[in-house]
Design an enzyme around this catalytic site. Sequence first.
Site, PDB file in Angstrom:
ATOM      1  N   GLY A  13       0.822  -1.202   0.000  1.00  0.00           N
ATOM      2  CA  GLY A  13       0.000   0.000   0.000  1.00  0.00           C
ATOM      3  C   GLY A  13       0.851   1.244   0.000  1.00  0.00           C
ATOM      4  O   GLY A  13       2.001   1.230   0.442  1.00  0.00           O
ATOM      5  N   THR A  14       0.257   2.347  -0.484  1.00  0.00           N
ATOM      6  CA  THR A  14       0.982   3.609  -0.546  1.00  0.00           C
ATOM      7  C   THR A  14       0.015   4.717  -0.928  1.00  0.00           C
ATOM      8  O   THR A  14      -1.148   4.462  -1.259  1.00  0.00           O
ATOM      9  CB  THR A  14       2.127   3.522  -1.581  1.00  0.00           C
ATOM     10  OG1 THR A  14       2.941   4.675  -1.471  1.00  0.00           O
ATOM     11  CG2 THR A  14       1.580   3.451  -2.991  1.00  0.00           C
ATOM     12  N   THR A  15       0.492   5.941  -0.898  1.00  0.00           N
ATOM     13  CA  THR A  15      -0.243   7.086  -1.429  1.00  0.00           C
ATOM     14  C   THR A  15       0.723   7.948  -2.222  1.00  0.00           C
ATOM     15  O   THR A  15       1.730   8.422  -1.669  1.00  0.00           O
ATOM     16  CB  THR A  15      -0.874   7.938  -0.311  1.00  0.00           C
ATOM     17  OG1 THR A  15      -1.789   7.139   0.448  1.00  0.00           O
ATOM     18  CG2 THR A  15      -1.617   9.127  -0.893  1.00  0.00           C
TER      19      THR A  15
END
Length: 215
Positions: A13-15
Site C-alpha cells: 500500500g501507498t499514497t
Amino acid sequence: MSQKNREGEVLTGTTILALPFEGGVVVCADSRTSTGTYVANRVSDKLVQLSDYIYCCRSGSAADTQALTDYVHYYLSQWSLDTGRIPTVKTAAHLMRRLIYQNKDQLQAGVIVAGWDPVHGGSVYTITLGGSCLELPFATGGSGSIFIAGLLDAEFSNGMDMAEARNLAKKACSHAMCRDGSSGGVIRTVVISADGVDRDYTPGNDLPFGPVAVW
C-alpha cells in the site's frame, strides 16, 4: 466476504500524487513500505529522479519499481548524451509504459511520471499495472488514493501557484495517511519547474491534517 490473497502474494500500500501548477509540477508521497500487516520501512523514498526535471512516484512492488526507475534513468541519460537535449516528460512516460506493458505478467508496478520540459511545460502521466499510459490534469495512485478522490476533485484547479499546489498535495496525502492503514510515515514533496527542483519533508508529527497517529 473477505478476499484471500493468492499463494505467495503480499499486499502492499501507498499514497502517491502529482499536481501541476502554473509553471511546473509538484509530486508527493508518503513513506510507508508495507508487506501485508508488517511495516518493512517507515521512511522509504518513493519519489525517484529519472532526469533533471522528471520524477517518478512509485507504487506496487518496491523491488519492481526500483528496477524500472533504474532502467528508465539509464535510458534517459543515454538519450540526453546522444541528442544533447533535455528529455520530455512524454518520452519518459512512454518508455516506462513500454517496460511495464512488455513485462506486465511479471511486474506489480503502477507509477506516476511527472515533471517539466521546455516543449510541454509541466505535465503528468499515470501508468497502470497493465501498462496503460494516460496524460491527466492531475494523478493519484496507491491504496490511499481512493480516500482523497473527492477532496482533490473539489479543491484542485488549473492555474494554481506553487505554494497552493504543494499545500494541497500535503493536505491530500495527510488525509490519505490518516484513513489508509497501508499509508503512513512522513510526507515528501518535490517541486519541479524551469527553475529546477525543490525537495521538501514533513515529519509524521507535523502533518497538516489532524493529530492522528500514522506511524
